[in-house]
Design an enzyme around this catalytic site. Structure first.
Site, PDB file in Angstrom:
ATOM      1  N   SER A 159       0.830  -1.209   0.000  1.00  0.00           N
ATOM      2  CA  SER A 159       0.000   0.000   0.000  1.00  0.00           C
ATOM      3  C   SER A 159       0.858   1.249   0.000  1.00  0.00           C
ATOM      4  CB  SER A 159      -0.928  -0.003   1.208  1.00  0.00           C
ATOM      5  OG  SER A 159      -0.210  -0.287   2.370  1.00  0.00           O
ATOM      6  N   GLU A 165      -5.296  -0.020  -7.954  1.00  0.00           N
ATOM      7  CA  GLU A 165      -4.260   0.880  -8.472  1.00  0.00           C
ATOM      8  C   GLU A 165      -3.169   0.028  -9.106  1.00  0.00           C
ATOM      9  OE1 GLU A 165      -4.582   4.453  -5.087  1.00  0.00           O
ATOM     10  OE2 GLU A 165      -3.089   2.886  -4.843  1.00  0.00           O
ATOM     11  N   HIS A 197      -2.433  -2.845  -6.497  1.00  0.00           N
ATOM     12  CA  HIS A 197      -2.887  -2.517  -5.138  1.00  0.00           C
ATOM     13  C   HIS A 197      -4.413  -2.555  -5.020  1.00  0.00           C
ATOM     14  CE1 HIS A 197      -3.380   0.631  -1.774  1.00  0.00           C
ATOM     15  NE2 HIS A 197      -3.218  -0.560  -1.241  1.00  0.00           N
ATOM     16  N   ASN A 200      -4.216   6.069  -0.695  1.00  0.00           N
ATOM     17  CA  ASN A 200      -3.621   6.178   0.643  1.00  0.00           C
ATOM     18  C   ASN A 200      -2.993   7.545   0.892  1.00  0.00           C
ATOM     19  OD1 ASN A 200      -4.410   3.768   1.706  1.00  0.00           O
ATOM     20  ND2 ASN A 200      -2.591   2.661   1.056  1.00  0.00           N
TER      21      ASN A 200
END
Ligand code: 3HC
Length: 377
Positions: A120, A153, A141, A192
């Site tokens: 992440s 992602e 991800h 994130n």
């Protein structure tokens, strides 16, 4: 490149979900962990999730049985990697651990095997350089829970071959997810970069403004259109995951986050969230539980949270990590946001947002308004 067999390394929250959705669309999946008891727990969670999908007519009983039959569990890494076309590593976010795992994988993986990491926050280019095949390495991800969140992602390293990027995108589409390409390997990638600092901001508000946790959460849910409150989401994601992501992101770039000591405190007190029954809230251990937030609890004005979210979203656009459309898509499909953050910001007023950030920026550069916000003001 044809993908038929996938090896998933790590059977935790993300690993078991990735294994499940891959098997659901017909891939043969080898799920690997270091202890059979972890694998048994993972298979229990997969069965729970599959039963939910059957209950909701999203999967037939036959498809459910076929899915389960396509997953094998392994402690032996060599066995798990046999004939694998794609390895997806989903072990905890610890660079030393990943180093160890990749050196073992390199010993047994076949030449054809593509390497992917579900990291992440760790830099893809750095992870790729730990392996024998940096040009065949990519970030894929997923979002928690992978069974329900539509976003993935895709993060190439500086040397990932185009054919590998295309294969990764093909895989993401095959598992019925929407890929968003993260054009630069930046700390936190897209989602994130927005989500993790937001948890810290909420923690600062809790401590500094003495607002009730439930009130912040209800406001995030009912005023900003998140499916969960931000503390609820942090607990659901795992305080350990949030903490590790924080450490990694902050180590890479001091301006990306203003870490609240509360997250580290919870982590050190082993309050890890839903997974062990206590985090910001208390839970029935191990089960999927929601916080029953009521609309009339939404008494907090979430301008400070919105300001931090839109500032980071703007940073991604200004720095050409992602387009505005992809940032919006990522937040909608990766975090389930009901409204566009840019629409929300317009409604709350860009002036107010920039003023809020300017006031906070006396403390640290993290809050400095992005040039895009000044333009929109
Ligand atoms: N598999 C199958 N079904 C599941 C499930 C799973 N893994 N998890 C939950 N469900 C079921 C629930 O049990 C419930 O079933 P029921 O109706 O029979 O009770 C149903 O899904 C709907 O759940 P909820 O009632 O809780 O309703 P929601 O509409 O809120 O949906 C949610 C749940 C999809 C989790 C939604 O709340 C959501 O999108 N939350 C935000 C999640 C998020 O932001 N994830 C990203 C975190 S960041 C991240 O992962 C990145 C990492 O790198 C840190």
């Amino acid at each position: 490149m044809k993908i038929e067999k996938i090896t998933v390394l790590g059977s935790g929250t993300m690993g078991h979900g990735i294994a499940q959705i891959s098997a659901m669309v017909g891939y043969k999946v080898a799920l690997r962990d270091i202890d059979q008891s972890f694998l048994d727990k993972a298979m229990e969670k997969i069965r729970w999730s599959i039963n939910k999908l059957v209950e909701k007519n999203k999967l037939s009983r036959e498809e459910a049985d076929a899915t389960l039959a396509r997953i094998t569990t392994h402690v032996d890494l060599k066995e798990a990697l046999r004939d694998s076309d794609l390895v997806i590593e989903a072990v905890p976010e610890d660079l030393n651990l990943k180093k160890k795992v990749y050196s073992e994988v390199d010993r047994y993986a076949e030449e054809k095997t593509i390497y992917a990491s579900n990291t992440s926050t760790l830099p893809i280019t750095e992870l790729a350089s730990l392996t024998s095949r940096p040009n065949r390495f990519i970030g894929i991800h997923f979002f928690n829970p992978p069974q329900l969140m539509k976003l993935v992602e895709v993060i190439p390293s500086s040397s990932t071959e185009q054919e590998i990027i295309d294969t990764a995108i093909g895989y993401v589409r095959k598992v019925e997810k929407e890929p968003v390409l993260c054009k630069k390997d930046v700390a936190g990638f897209i989602v994130n970069r927005i989500f993790i600092p937001l948890v810290h901001e909420a923690a600062w508000i809790l401590e500094e403004e003495k607002v009730e946790m439930r009130s912040i959460d209800a406001s995030v849910k009912y005023k900003l259109g998140f499916p969960m409150g931000i503390f609820e989401l942090a607990d659901y994601t795992g305080i350990d995951v949030v903490h590790k992501a924080t450490v990694e992101m902050h180590a890479r770039d001091k301006k990306v986050i203003n870490p609240s000591p509360l997250i580290e405190k919870l982590y050190k007190e082993n309050r890890l969230g839903q997974k062990n029954g206590k985090g910001f809230y208390d839970y029935q251990q191990g089960s999927y539980t929601r916080i029953d937030l009521k609309e009339d609890e939404a008494t907090y004005d979430p301008i400070r949270l919105l300001a931090v979210a839109i500032n980071n979203a703007s940073w991604l656009i200004t720095n050409d990590v992602s387009s505005k459309e992809d940032v919006e898509k990522a937040l909608r499909l990766g975090m389930g946001l009901r409204y566009s953050v840019f629409e929300l910001a317009k409604n709350y007023g860009y002036d107010r947002i920039v003023n809020t950030l300017n006031k906070l920026s006396i403390r640290t550069e993290f809050y400095k308004p992005d040039p895009l916000l000044i333009k929109l003001k």
